[in-house]
Scaffold this active site. Structure first.
Site, PDB file in Angstrom:
ATOM      1  N   PHE A  42     -12.406  32.502  38.803  1.00  0.00           N
ATOM      2  CA  PHE A  42     -11.401  31.490  39.258  1.00  0.00           C
ATOM      3  C   PHE A  42     -11.951  30.309  39.991  1.00  0.00           C
ATOM      4  CE2 PHE A  42      -9.399  35.730  39.243  1.00  0.00           C
ATOM      5  CZ  PHE A  42      -8.942  35.506  37.875  1.00  0.00           C
ATOM      6  N   GLY A  71     -12.865  37.157  31.899  1.00  0.00           N
ATOM      7  CA  GLY A  71     -11.377  37.664  31.628  1.00  0.00           C
ATOM      8  C   GLY A  71     -10.510  36.535  30.606  1.00  0.00           C
ATOM      9  N   ARG A 124      -4.800  22.676  19.448  1.00  0.00           N
ATOM     10  CA  ARG A 124      -4.604  23.965  19.005  1.00  0.00           C
ATOM     11  C   ARG A 124      -4.902  25.212  19.733  1.00  0.00           C
ATOM     12  NH1 ARG A 124      -5.287  24.303  13.403  1.00  0.00           N
ATOM     13  NH2 ARG A 124      -6.984  22.459  13.137  1.00  0.00           N
ATOM     14  N   ILE A 125      -4.122  26.012  19.579  1.00  0.00           N
ATOM     15  CA  ILE A 125      -4.309  27.214  20.313  1.00  0.00           C
ATOM     16  C   ILE A 125      -5.073  28.377  19.459  1.00  0.00           C
ATOM     17  CG2 ILE A 125      -3.164  29.380  21.277  1.00  0.00           C
ATOM     18  CD1 ILE A 125      -2.993  26.722  23.018  1.00  0.00           C
ATOM     19  N   PRO A 178      -3.347  32.743  20.123  1.00  0.00           N
ATOM     20  CA  PRO A 178      -2.093  33.079  20.754  1.00  0.00           C
ATOM     21  C   PRO A 178      -2.009  34.050  21.801  1.00  0.00           C
ATOM     22  CG  PRO A 178      -1.886  32.491  18.371  1.00  0.00           C
ATOM     23  CD  PRO A 178      -3.237  32.892  18.469  1.00  0.00           C
ATOM     24  N   THR A 184      -4.755  35.727  23.461  1.00  0.00           N
ATOM     25  CA  THR A 184      -5.245  35.488  24.868  1.00  0.00           C
ATOM     26  C   THR A 184      -4.903  34.191  25.361  1.00  0.00           C
ATOM     27  OG1 THR A 184      -7.237  34.623  23.409  1.00  0.00           O
ATOM     28  CG2 THR A 184      -7.418  37.154  24.067  1.00  0.00           C
ATOM     29  N   GLY A 195      -7.161  27.122  30.274  1.00  0.00           N
ATOM     30  CA  GLY A 195      -7.578  27.774  31.774  1.00  0.00           C
ATOM     31  C   GLY A 195      -7.005  27.464  32.936  1.00  0.00           C
ATOM     32  N   GLU A 196      -6.612  26.215  33.081  1.00  0.00           N
ATOM     33  CA  GLU A 196      -6.326  25.821  34.540  1.00  0.00           C
ATOM     34  C   GLU A 196      -4.959  25.112  34.540  1.00  0.00           C
ATOM     35  OE1 GLU A 196     -10.267  24.427  36.596  1.00  0.00           O
ATOM     36  OE2 GLU A 196     -10.460  24.636  34.718  1.00  0.00           O
TER      37      GLU A 196
END
Lengths: 330, 168, 696
Positions: C240, C468, C586-587, C590, C592, C661-662
């Protein structure tokens, strides 16, 4: 952690004799608090006597009513015990509000009573602490005191007692059964923990070598409708900012009898005798509950960090007693 | 100071001499090389070190190894049956109930122990009626699992995994 | 527009490839690797906030037996470069904060190391110190730039005149506390010095977000070529941001291993030690002034930030930067000022800048909604800018309005309900909304290698790290589509400096940066070796520059909707429900992706409800553990939904993806604060939203 010898006790008298004879010896049961403290260097025993496997793990009904709870009964087992759930729900609720499932599986009844404050400065050996190192001063006085006590404090110590279980037990007039080198004695839980005064290092009335073998709870019919409410900074797995244990007997809108104890606000599990006296014989109204809480809190000496505990305690007392009164009249 | 210790870990008996100061967690990790239980806080504040001791979930960081002579310890590594994951583990995989994985073995052991507590009828802090049977809804799972912190925030998926494992 | 991959594996919901290893606990993290002849380190930290170490007495420590070394500033290996005040471990007698490394014990076993560390006696010459942030301090200063390289101040138009003429204004001060990343795996390193190819070599097993960045940072400190440092991080228990750059503990491990007789040193930080050594989010005091016309259209936005920084090493969080582009406001002013203190070194924590900054801006927007009587969702829609107000560039995509609309629909947003008007039993009930944004960050220089194996399989190698996020899973999917093979035919290697250069797992930039390099390598393999490369054919690819990043403003967006319950008696806050919708290109996966977005939301909820590190006047962080620094537990997290728009951003990268991620944390705390206002009518402008601020 200072090296220590380890012995597993096979009988209580032997354990008492061993620890009595050795000023650097300590009892250990579940260890959930002691091992924590060994790692932090808060205590440095040279000898641990493990009492966790002594045959003190039963909850039994006493003749004439009430329960005898062996000192090594695990918190989880005590909370789940059918008689506790039925007769003293406040005790089950208090236990279940404490710690986590894993800790409750290990922590014992006796150990819970003897758990020590979570004061951040007590737990930091680089900080002055009159409890850990008598006469060294109190870093909390100029530090962070959100979790500290507002009742029973002294100019030497503000540390709050962290137990939930003990708050319920002190409301229920529990007695602590203690085995010493000269035999057994009983101490009312209300007088088991000392106020800090000028000796905050002396936390209980136990002498070195004395072992808690049981806690006894007298019968109390109104405890069948009792409650424990804990206000904290997480929904679970956090120490109390404020907690309230109560049992209430109301008839025709009048309080006939009440038991009230507070956690998170006292230097020891706090029996709210002043509030109880104010309530008995009076109306079971929110206003009366608030007034009783106010009377109890008149003696409070908060810091800037924890002054919120005064209104929070009042609100929580009102919420708990109102809930019980509502149940009574329903 | 050293003391002898005999215990079973994941089904295998071990006898070893340990420093009396050594915790169950450190004995498993540093002495036996079983690093399935994790050290997240070392003070009973996170749950990552949870193992089953004689079938009950406990924090291995706060137990002295020497006090566990004769104990049966099960870690998440020992929950597998041959190649087959424990149903709780499989549910974690299926629901993506993990991210970094560091809290995961503790979550898994805690869930296994918790489900047994439910079967034994243990109430929780959110059980309104202490004397009624436990209905393991989401709120009950959350409360009972609150001793296992997950900083990645996989909570929703962990709860879904445990719900599924409980139904099975 | 970047050339887009044909997608087959990309977009598929794939399970995490390392899930089995993680649920059994057999995935090895840094400390857990077996190394022969290991010794164990334990740190001694300063107990004063400022001054000098005058003496260190290790007599008692050595008397334990089994103690190999007590390393202090007097005997420590000398570093070649001490310009970084945080990393100059034991290079002088100076103490710059409480909790700084003053000695390292190396011993035969962990118990001995810890006890010896307890017995090391350190005496100090203590100097007066300052540790508490004061936004009115005369000593505030403007840094040269804010993280990573943004302008410190901006000023467009005449914000004061616009405020003076505005029909409605908001002027309020918002505060966020020190926060700690608190990954579940504390920082830990195993360091070994050996000889390789006739030269010294430093071998590190580290808990890090970037093996190559650790190598790049450590090598010059020890006067080594980067090739003389190898770093492995196969599994990392979260970061993090706190493991984004090596902190003092990594240098300490390398120094300790210079004093261990050639044996490896395992150096774990205790949880408590991570608080002063592993970085933290700076506290902020933010004054926000908004001016709007009668319809709620912004004409003035003024966001001033004061933060602390350590005198040991500056870190200036970019707290007001997102305000420069969030809403259409012709007159805008932002500024950052620092108060230098004798405190531990601040650093990255998930969405540095956006996370605390969005708390202030998005609560201020809620206050403007109340002032103008415009619905908070509608207010944000009205102020949506057609192009980036800061750069003037067109957006690659800006679908914030779509996120707000879809989120309102999914959540069941109610309009026209006054505050403190809903109650369910003991709970006052409220709803809150906030917007989110996060830039597409691209970290340059990534390189990947692809090798054709037999049976139509491919080895794909890049020195990236999976902390992670799911990188180990999705990089395989990207490689599969780039190579035109099934995902099962990809053998991915990551987490090691022996693999091609990769940048940090941070800034939500990993997938873009690493993925682009993998695509480049796959294309190079095809270009150099044809459609059916011979077994053993190898190609390397370097992530190409993307000119679109200069021509477009490329950001992810999102909208959070929160239902908050506040106990009418005690003020306790619960969040039973949160629905968030994101626009992030685009993902890739889905499964993760949803986990990562939910994880950001959880950390945002945790910041909203719980998190606060205290720094007391003594310079201590008294609540330096997980019993007192509260992060959300299971019981704090209710029903969460993370949704996203089905879209592709072709300007972003060959995958059409943007960072995820954020953005989940950005705005989340504001949405909770706005919902607690709606529930209670009490406006809390400081985090966390604890019971004492809302009850009584």
């Amino acid at each position: 952690m200072k090296p220590f010898a380890y012995d597993r006790a096979t009988d209580a008298d032997g354990a008492v004799a061993t620890v009595t004879a050795d000023p650097d010896a300590m009892f250990v049961a579940g260890g959930t608090n002691l091992v924590d403290h060994l790692k932090l260097g808060l205590v440095t025993p040279e000898h641990l006597v493990d009492v966790s496997r002594l045959p003190l793990d039963q909850v039994t009904e006493r003749e004439g009513g009430g329960l005898r709870i062996g000192a090594t009964v695990r918190n989880a087992d005590l909370a789940a015990h059918p008689l506790v759930r039925q007769l003293y729900p406040v005790l089950s609720h208090a236990l279940l509000a404490g710690a986590s499932g894993q800790l409750r599986n290990v922590a014992t009844t006796g150990g819970n009573l003897l758990q020590r404050t979570r004061c951040a400065y007590f737990q930091d050996v680089t900080a002055a602490c009159n409890k850990r190192d008598p006469g060294s001063g109190c870093a909390a006085l100029s530090g962070w005191t959100r979790y500290h006590a507002i009742l029973g404090t002294s100019s030497d110590c503000l540390a709050a007692h962290p137990s939930d279980m003990a708050v319920a037990m002190v409301a229920l007039d529990a007695e602590v059964v203690v085995l010493g080198p000269d035999g057994e004695r009983r101490v009312a839980l209300e007088h088991f923990h000392r106020l800090p005064g000028d000796r905050p290092d002396l936390e209980t009335v136990l002498e070195h070598g004395e072992l808690i073998t049981a806690v006894e709870i007298p019968p109390l019919a109104m405890a069948r409708r009792s409650a424990y409410r804990k206000v904290r900074d997480r929904a679970s797995y956090a120490f109390a900012l404020v907690s309230v244990a109560a049992a209430l007997d109301v008839q025709d809108g009048v309080v006939r009898d009440v038991r009230l104890a507070l956690g998170g606000v006292g230097t020891r599990p706090w029996r709210a005798r002043v509030a109880e006296e104010a309530l008995v014989g009076g109306p079971a109204t929110e206003a009366a509950f608030a007034e009783a809480a106010r009377a109890e809190l008149a003696a409070a000496s908060p810091t800037d960090d924890n002054a919120f505990k005064i209104p929070m305690t009042r609100s929580t007392v009102v919420a708990v007693l109102s809930g019980l009164a509502g149940e009574e009249t329903r | 100071m050293e003391a002898d210790l005999t215990w079973r870990v994941d089904g295998v008996e071990h006898t070893l001499a340990v420093d009396t100061r050594t915790t169950v967690l450190d004995a498993l990790r540093d002495r036996l090389g079983n690093t399935s239980p994790k050290k997240g806080c070392d003070h009973g504040q996170c749950g990552a070190c949870t193992v089953l001791v004689d079938g009950r979930r406990q924090l291995s960081c706060l137990g002295l190894a020497v006090a566990h002579d004769g104990s049966e310890i099960t870690t998440a590594a020992g929950l597998v049956d041959g190649d087959e994951l424990h149903p709780v583990q499989q549910a974690f995989v299926d629901h993506d109930g993990l991210q970094c994985g560091y809290c995961t073995p503790g979550q898994v052991c805690s869930a296994v122990g918790m489900l047994d507590e439910v079967k034994a009828g243990h109430p929780s802090a959110v059980s309104d009626d202490l004397e009624a049977d436990v209905e393991l809804d989401e709120d009950e799972i959350r409360e009972r699992m609150s001793g296992n912190l997950c900083r990645c925030g996989a909570y929703s998926n962990i709860v879904a995994a445990i719900e599924e494992a409980a139904r099975a | 527009m970047t050339q887009q991959l044909d997608t087959t594996e990309i977009g598929a919901a794939r399970g995490r490839v390392d899930a089995r290893a993680k649920v059994t606990g057999t995935a090895p993290y840094a400390y857990e690797h077996h190394v022969d002849q290991a010794t164990y380190g334990h740190l001694v930290l300063s107990s004063i906030a400022r001054g000098r170490v005058t003496a260190i007495d290790a007599t008692e420590a050595f008397a334990q037996g089994g103690v190999h070394a007590v390393v202090t500033h007097e005997n420590a290996h000398r570093l070649a470069d001490v310009s970084d005040g945080e990393l100059a471990v034991l290079q002088s007698d100076r103490v710059g904060f409480r909790g700084q490394i003053v000695a390292i014990v190396v011993a035969e076993d962990p118990e001995t190391a810890r006890e010896a560390a307890r017995l090391v006696q350190v005496t100090y010459d203590e100097e007066p110190h300052e540790s508490v942030l004061d936004a009115d301090s005369p000593d505030l200063y403007a840094p040269d730039q804010v993280n990573p390289a943004f302008e410190t101040d901006t000023d467009e138009g005449d914000v004061e005149a616009a405020l003076a003429e505005a029909a409605f204004t908001v002027d309020a001060v918002y505060e966020t506390p020190v926060q700690h990343n608190s990954p579940m795996e504390p920082h830990q390193t195993v360091a070994t010095w050996d000889h390789h190819d006739g030269r010294d070599r430093l071998v590190l097993l580290d808990s890090t977000q970037g093996v190559h960045p650790v190598r790049q940072t450590l090598a010059p400190l020890f006067a080594l070529d980067p090739q003389q440092v190898t770093v492995e991080a196969p599994f990392v228990g979260g970061g993090f941001g706190s493991k984004g750059m090596p902190h003092a503990n990594v240098v300490a491990a390398a120094i300790a291993a210079k004093h261990s007789g050639g044996r490896p040193v395992k150096l774990p930080l205790t949880r408590q030690q991570t608080f002063t050594l592993g970085g933290h989010r700076t506290p902020t005091v933010q004054r926000v002034r908004l001016g709007a016309d009668a319809d709620g259209r912004l004409d003035a936005t003024w966001h001033e930030v004061v933060e602390h920084t350590s005198r040991v090493k500056e870190f200036a969080e970019q707290t007001a930067v997102a305000t420069r582009l969030m809403y259409d406001s012709p007159n805008r002013r932002t500024s950052h000022r620092l108060h230098a203190l004798d405190v531990p070194v601040a650093s990255w924590m998930r969405a540095p800048g956006e996370a605390p900054g969005s708390f202030a801006l998005e609560v201020a927007m809620d206050e403007l909604a109340v002032a103008t009587g415009v619905d908070p969702v509608e207010l944000r829609v009205r102020n949506d800018p057609a192009s980036d107000p800061e750069s003037g560039h067109p957006w690659s995509q800006r679908h914030l309005v779509e996120c707000l609309r879809e989120g309102a629909e999914r959540f069941g947003w109610q309009t026209g309900v006054p505050p403190r008007s809903r109650r369910e039993g003991r709970w006052l009930v409220g709803q809150g909304v906030a917007s989110a944004t996060y830039p597409l960050n691209v970290m340059p220089g990534n390189e990947a290698e692809v090798e054709a194996l037999d049976g139509g399989r491919y080895a794909v190698r890049i020195g990236a790290v999976d902390i992670g996020t799911g990188a180990r899973t999705i990089l395989g999917q990207i490689a599969a589509d780039a190579l035109g093979c099934p995902v099962g035919a990809v053998e991915l290697s990551i987490g090691d400096t022996s693999l091609p250069f990769a940048t940090v797992a941070g800034g939500s930039a990993g997938t873009t940066s690493w993925g682009s390099a993998i695509v480049a390598a796959a294309r190079a393999l095809r270009d150099e070796h044809g459609a059916s490369p011979a077994v053993g054919a190898v190609a390397r690819g370097v992530q190409p520059e993307n000119p679109d990043t200069e021509q477009y403003s490329i950001h992810s967006f999102g909208a959070h909707f929160v239902e908050a319950h506040v106990d009418a008696h005690t003020g306790e806050v619960r969040v039973p429900r949160m629905v968030s919708v994101f626009s992030a290109g685009r993902i890739i996966n889905p499964t993760t992706a949803r986990s990562q977005l939910l994880g950001g939301m959880v950390m945002g909820l945790s910041a909203a409800l719980h998190e606060e590190t205290v720094i007391d006047p003594s310079g201590r962080m008294p609540n330096h553990d997980l019993a007192q620094y509260h992060v959300a537990s299971h019981a704090d997290i209710g029903h969460l939904e993370a949704h996203w728009l089905d879209e592709v951003d072709e300007h972003a990268n060959p995958m059409g993806s943007k960072g995820i991620g954020e953005i989940g944390i950005v705005g989340a705390a504001a949405a909770v604060a706005n919902a607690t206002f709606d529930a209670t009518g009490v406006r809390v402008r400081s985090l966390p939203l604890t019971a004492d601020k809302l009850g009584g």
